[in-house]
Design an enzyme around this catalytic site. Structure first.
Site, mmCIF file in Angstrom:
data_model
loop_
_atom_site.group_PDB
_atom_site.id
_atom_site.type_symbol
_atom_site.label_atom_id
_atom_site.label_comp_id
_atom_site.label_asym_id
_atom_site.label_seq_id
_atom_site.Cartn_x
_atom_site.Cartn_y
_atom_site.Cartn_z
ATOM 1 N N THR A 263 0.845 -1.185 0.000
ATOM 2 C CA THR A 263 0.000 0.000 0.000
ATOM 3 C C THR A 263 0.883 1.238 0.000
ATOM 4 O O THR A 263 1.882 1.307 0.720
ATOM 5 C CB THR A 263 -0.942 0.029 1.217
ATOM 6 O OG1 THR A 263 -1.862 -1.064 1.119
ATOM 7 C CG2 THR A 263 -1.747 1.327 1.259
ATOM 8 N N PHE A 265 1.042 5.206 0.769
ATOM 9 C CA PHE A 265 0.437 6.284 1.542
ATOM 10 C C PHE A 265 1.064 7.605 1.115
ATOM 11 O O PHE A 265 2.224 7.631 0.682
ATOM 12 C CB PHE A 265 0.678 6.094 3.039
ATOM 13 C CG PHE A 265 0.066 4.844 3.623
ATOM 14 C CD1 PHE A 265 -1.085 4.914 4.390
ATOM 15 C CD2 PHE A 265 0.656 3.603 3.421
ATOM 16 C CE1 PHE A 265 -1.646 3.764 4.937
ATOM 17 C CE2 PHE A 265 0.108 2.448 3.967
ATOM 18 C CZ PHE A 265 -1.056 2.537 4.726
#
Length: 363
Positions: A263, A265
Site C-alpha cells: 500500500t 500512503f
C-alpha cells in the site's frame, strides 16, 4: 565455557562497549546540532518549519549510498529515521493524524515515516484525518492512496480534489495480513472480521482455509482485532501492529493472496516540499469532452521527456459523466523539464491542480 572462549568474548565485548559509548556521544552531539538548527530557524521567523521532508530524504539517500553493510539499507534507514525523529522531538513533537484506531496499517505507515517520537493522533475517518491538519490541530496527515492489488483509495482521491493541503511525502508499506484469534485451531473460527480491502486481499486464502466462516466488514483492521479479542470463535485479518496492541496470537501468518501486496500512503501538510533530487509530482487535471483531448494533455510530458508513472480517472462528482485524471510524474515541479511541461499543461487543461512535489519513498 572454556577460559579461552571467555577471553575472546570479553575482548570483543570490550570493543562493543567502547563503540556504544562513542555512539551515545555522537547521537547527543547530533541532537545538539539539531537544536541549533531550530534556534536559527526561530531567529529567522521559520520556527514552524522544523520538519523538511526534502532534507530528510537527502540524508537517507546519502546514508544508503554510503552503507557498506553488513546492515541492510532498510535497517540503517529505519535507524536514522528514528534518530531524526528523536532529534525533531527535542524542538517540538510532530502531531501526525491517521486513520485509526491504534493498530492499523496507517499507524504503521505514520510510524515508519515519522518515527516513534512523533505524537500519533488516530482519527475515525479519512475525512477527519484531512480536517485535523486543515484546522492546524495536527502537523501532518498520513493517508492511504492506492494498494497494489485493490487499486485506488477512492475517498482519499475525492478529498484531494478539494483540500488546500499539499502532498509532501510518501510511504510504501508492505502489507502482511495475519489471521489473529484466541481460538486454538482454524476449525474453531466461525467468523472473520476485517476491513473490506483486507477481506478482498485474502479472498482466496479464506475460500481455501475458512470456507464456512462468516466474513464481516468493519471500519478498520484494528477494530476487527478489538472485536476478535472479545469474542469466542472470532478472528481478525490484521497486521502485526494490531496483534501486538490487542494481544492476539497469530493463528496463521502472511495469508494475503499476493505476496508482494503493498500500500502506498501520502503525507499531507500545509507547506510545499523542496527538491530532494529523487522526487515525484502529483496532479489532477480534466480534459475537454472531444476526440483526442486526453492525448493533447499528455503530449507536453512526452515532449519534455518527463516520465508519467500513473494515470487514473475518477468521476468529477460535480457534473454527471464528467471525469478528472490523477497523474504522477517523475521529478519536481521546480525541475526545468517538469516545470515546462506543467506550464504547457496549464494552457491546455480546463482544470489543473498540482497536489505537490515531494521526495519518493526511501524504503
Amino acid at each position: 565455557m572454556s577460559d579461552e572462549l571467555q577471553r575472546e568474548l570479553a575482548l570483543v565485548r570490550q570493543e562493543i562497549d567502547s563503540l556504544d559509548g562513542q555512539l551515545l556521544e555522537l547521537l547527543n552531539q547530533r541532537a545538539r546540532f539539531a537544536q541549533q538548527v531550530g534556534e536559527i530557524k526561530a531567529r529567522h521567523g521559520e520556527a514552524g518549519f522544523i520538519y523538511r521532508p526534502e532534507r530528510e530524504a537527502q540524508v537517507l539517500h546519502r546514508i544508503q549510498e554510503e552503507n557498506a553493510g553488513p546492515l541492510s539499507n532498510e535497517t540503517v534507514t529505519w535507524f536514522f529515521r528514528e534518530v531524526m525523529s528523536a532529534c525533531l522531538s527535542l524542538e517540538q513533537p510532530l502531531g501526525i493524524a491517521f486513520l485509526g484506531p491504534l493498530g492499523t496499517f496507517s499507524e504503521s505507515a505514520a510510524t515508519k515515516h515519522f518515527g516513534h517520537a512523533a505524537r500519533l493522533m488516530p482519527q475515525i475517518s479519512i475525512d477527519d484525518v484531512f480536517r485535523e491538519v486543515e484546522a492546524c490541530h495536527a502537523d501532518y496527515a498520513v493517508v492511504p492512496i492506492e494498494n497494489s492489488t485493490e487499486g485506488a483509495i477512492g475517498r482519499t482521491l475525492d478529498l484531494l480534489l478539494t483540500t488546500p493541503l499539499k502532498i509532501c511525502g510518501e510511504v510504501v508499506l508492505r502489507i502482511h495480513q495475519h489471521l489473529l484469534s484466541n481460538a486454538a485451531a482454524l476449525g474453531e473460527v466461525k467468523k472473520v472480521y476485517s476491513h473490506a480491502q483486507s477481506l478482498a486481499q485474502c479472498h482466496e486464502w479464506l475460500n481455501r482455509s475458512l470456507p464456512h466462516a462468516q466474513r464481516i466488514s468493519v471500519g478498520s483492521n484494528a477494530q476487527a482485532a478489538q472485536l476478535a479479542a472479545a469474542e469466542g470463535g472470532a478472528a481478525a485479518l490484521a497486521g502485526q501492529a494490531a496483534a501486538d496492541r490487542y494481544s492476539l496470537p497469530q493463528l496463521a501468518s502472511n495469508v494475503e493472496d499476493e505476496p508482494n501486496n503493498t500500500t502506498r500512503f501520502v503525507v499531507l501538510g500545509r507547506q510545499e516540499a523542496g527538491p530532494s533530487g529523487r522526487d515525484r509530482t502529483s496532479l489532477i487535471m480534466s480534459a475537454h469532452n472531444h476526440t483526442g483531448a486526453l492525448s493533447k494533455l499528455l503530449a507536453p510530458f512526452s515532449d519534455a521527456g518527463v516520465s508519467m508513472t500513473r494515470l487514473e480517472s475518477r468521476p468529477a462528482r460535480h457534473t454527471l459523466w464528467a471525469y478528472v485524471f490523477f497523474v504522477d510524474l517523475e521529478g519536481h515541479r521546480d525541475d526545468g523539464a517538469v516545470g515546462a511541461a506543467l506550464a504547457e499543461l496549464a494552457r491546455r487543461a480546463p482544470y489543473l491542480k498540482i497536489l505537490g512535489s515531494y521526495p519518493m519513498a526511501a524504503y
